[in-house]
Design an enzyme around this catalytic site. Structure first.
Site, mmCIF file in Angstrom:
data_model
loop_
_atom_site.group_PDB
_atom_site.id
_atom_site.type_symbol
_atom_site.label_atom_id
_atom_site.label_comp_id
_atom_site.label_asym_id
_atom_site.label_seq_id
_atom_site.Cartn_x
_atom_site.Cartn_y
_atom_site.Cartn_z
ATOM 1 N N HIS A 46 33.963 40.131 34.885
ATOM 2 C CA HIS A 46 33.480 39.194 33.871
ATOM 3 C C HIS A 46 34.563 38.803 32.856
ATOM 4 C CE1 HIS A 46 29.822 40.345 35.707
ATOM 5 N NE2 HIS A 46 29.549 41.391 34.971
ATOM 6 N N ASP B 186 29.587 36.230 40.100
ATOM 7 C CA ASP B 186 29.967 36.863 38.840
ATOM 8 C C ASP B 186 29.067 36.197 37.820
ATOM 9 O OD1 ASP B 186 31.190 37.228 36.231
ATOM 10 O OD2 ASP B 186 32.873 38.091 37.325
ATOM 11 N N HIS B 187 28.049 36.898 37.371
ATOM 12 C CA HIS B 187 27.012 36.184 36.614
ATOM 13 C C HIS B 187 27.526 35.611 35.287
ATOM 14 C CE1 HIS B 187 26.305 39.955 34.378
ATOM 15 N NE2 HIS B 187 25.690 39.229 33.491
#
Ligand code: BG6
Length: 491
Positions: free
Chosen positions: A240, A177-178
């Site tokens: 996010h 999950d950047h």
């Protein structure tokens, strides 16, 4: 060794290679390091190097002042092996190539598989890797990194978890999950747990409500086909934004080990009050689509006119959700979270609104001065802003709001790593703290599923419109009305 599946796709050139390049320049890559790209495309090693390194515009952008020799040397780490006509084939040729490179480059059998393919292929790839004996760890570690979206609903996420876990152990699976790779997101933990000026206040006794805004100025760009099946809730909120929520909501972990932090995040996500009542879903959720508009003299298409989007689409590009957290710390404190494309600017921020002092002494202070705010700017202008009251010089006790403002950029000597740099490095080092665990992902879906279901099948569900370049539909103001208004950063 890093083996990238879907290596000819956009993500490799856009995100992975520039991140690897930075790690390379900073001397952070292991001494013996190889990237093996694989996909269905027929390419040679040289073609692959050209595509993702030498001729890549994404890398050129990054390499403004770099020397050619270095880039050439970097490119030499890249190799390519095609899979054949599909991903569901015998991986023996891949195994052979991996073995050769491992011997030649002395990578010690340590392999990170990066799945940058459509999610429907994840399980197939994991299965074929296992069948080819490429998942066993008796000779070096093997890790599997999977990109989002992780599932389409609770049911599909569970099935995917089970499918992957049949072939890889949970400890080998890294769900990326950047947002967790962003410094400012990680700093949420530090802000909360290393400052005794915030920690004691972080609860329902002092906090009035919490607001999170994630705005993008771009539309769906070339991803209409993907986005129309996804929408803002699946694309941004389930992953996010709920990750950010979990870091705000969680109890202090025992320490900073991956499992200690992840255990608390799961508990936090499980304590979100799942909305099942239609009336609550109706009143506490808002969805909308951007409409055609003129932004600074430029005509911008509406969502339904975008390429790859159904002209009668009911997919949201804007989502705003009000919810509560059922635990001791947060009982009855509302959270307001919104995310959207085609807003006036790109910004992500968290606003903690504190309660006003219980007895007002300075009667002429003015209503706006009463609410202390802690604003955590996730991006851009990464930093923290505190709004507090000060006396206006002169007679009487007039109170004005003043700012205490910290910018990350003022820490000049520090290189702030890009999200993908940090995440790749962590995975290589076996640190899963910034990756989502299976139960975390499922807990997030558990909360999101009923909203998606209501939007699809519920009675009296509205789809609002908002002109591109604005802060969303007028009705979203009603959602937060009890607290005042949304903070529109930059206004
Ligand atoms: C991705 C979404 O995960 O995050 C995109 O799929 C979105 O739709 C992107 O644009 C936003 O990321 P960032 O880091 O630019 O805020």
């Amino acid at each position: 060794m890093l083996v990238i599946f879907g290596a000819s796709g956009d993500l490799t050139a856009r995100k992975l290679v520039p991140a690897l390049y930075s790690l390379y320049v900073e001397g952070q890559l292991p001494e013996h390091f190889v990237v093996l790209g694989t996909s269905r495309s027929d390419m040679t090693d040289a073609d692959f190097r050209n595509q993702v390194v030498i001729e890549s515009d994404y890398l050129k952008e990054k390499l403004k002042n770099s020397d050619e020799a270095k880039t050439k040397k970097f490119a030499e780490m890249f190799f390519y092996q095609d899979l054949g006509e599909s991903y569901d084939v015998d991986y023996s040729p891949l195994r052979k190539r991996v073995g050769q490179l491992n011997d030649e480059k002395r990578t010690q059998g340590n392999i990170m598989y990066y799945l940058s393919t459509p999610p429907r292929l994840y399980e197939t790839i994991a299965k074929n890797l296992a069948e080819a004996g490429l998942s066993t760890q008796n000779n070096g570690w093997k890790r599997l990194i999977v990109e989002k979206p992780f599932g389409y609903s609770l049911e599909t996420a569970k099935a995917l978890n089970q499918g992957l876990q049949e072939h890889f152990k949970e400890s080998q699976i890294y769900r990326i999950d950047h947002y967790l790779g962003k410094e400012t997101v990680q700093n949420l933990l530090v802000t909360r747990f290393s400052n005794s000026i915030f920690e004691p206040l972080w609860n329902r006794n002092y906090i009035k409500h919490i607001e999170i805004t994630n705005a993008e100025s771009v539309g769906v760009e070339k991803r209409g086909g993907y986005y129309d099946k996804s929408g803002a809730l699946r694309d941004m909120f389930q992953n996010h934004l709920l990750q950010i929520v979990s870091l705000i909501v969680m109890e202090p972990p025992i320490g900073d080990k991956a499992e200690e932090i992840r255990d608390e995040k799961v508990k936090a996500l499980k304590s979100l009050r799942v909305m099942r009542d239609e009336k609550i879903l109706h009143d506490h959720t808002i969805r909308a689509q951007y409409m055609a508009s003129n932004i600074q003299g430029k005509k911008v298409k509406g969502y339904r006119e975008e390429e790859g989007v159904d002209p009668e689409s009911t997919t949201e590009t804007y989502a705003a959700i009000k919810f509560y957290v059922d635990n001791w710390r947060w009982k009855d404190i509302p959270f307001y979270v919104r995310t959207a494309k085609r807003m006036p600017t790109k910004v992500t921020e968290v606003v903690i609104h504190f309660k006003t002092p219980h007895h007002q002494i300075f009667k002429d202070s003015g209503i706006h001065n009463k609410d202390n705010k802690l604003i955590i700017r996730i991006q851009p202008d990464e930093g923290i802003l505190i709004k507090f009251g000060v006396k206006v010089p002169g007679q009487g006790f007039k109170v004005e709001r003043a700012n205490l403002d910290f910018y990350y950029s003022s820490l000049m000597e520090t290189h702030v790593m890009e999200a993908y740099e940090r995440l790749l490095l962590d995975a290589m080092q076996g640190d899963a703290t910034l990756y989502a665990r299976a139960d975390e992902v499922e807990a997030a879906w558990e909360f999101v599923d009923p909203i998606l279901d209501y939007w699809q099948h519920g009675k009296d569900v509205r789809m609002y419109g908002y002109p591109s370049g604005t802060w969303g539909p007028k009705n979203s103001d009603d959602l937060i009305e009890g607290e005042g208004y949304w903070r529109n950063p930059g206004e």
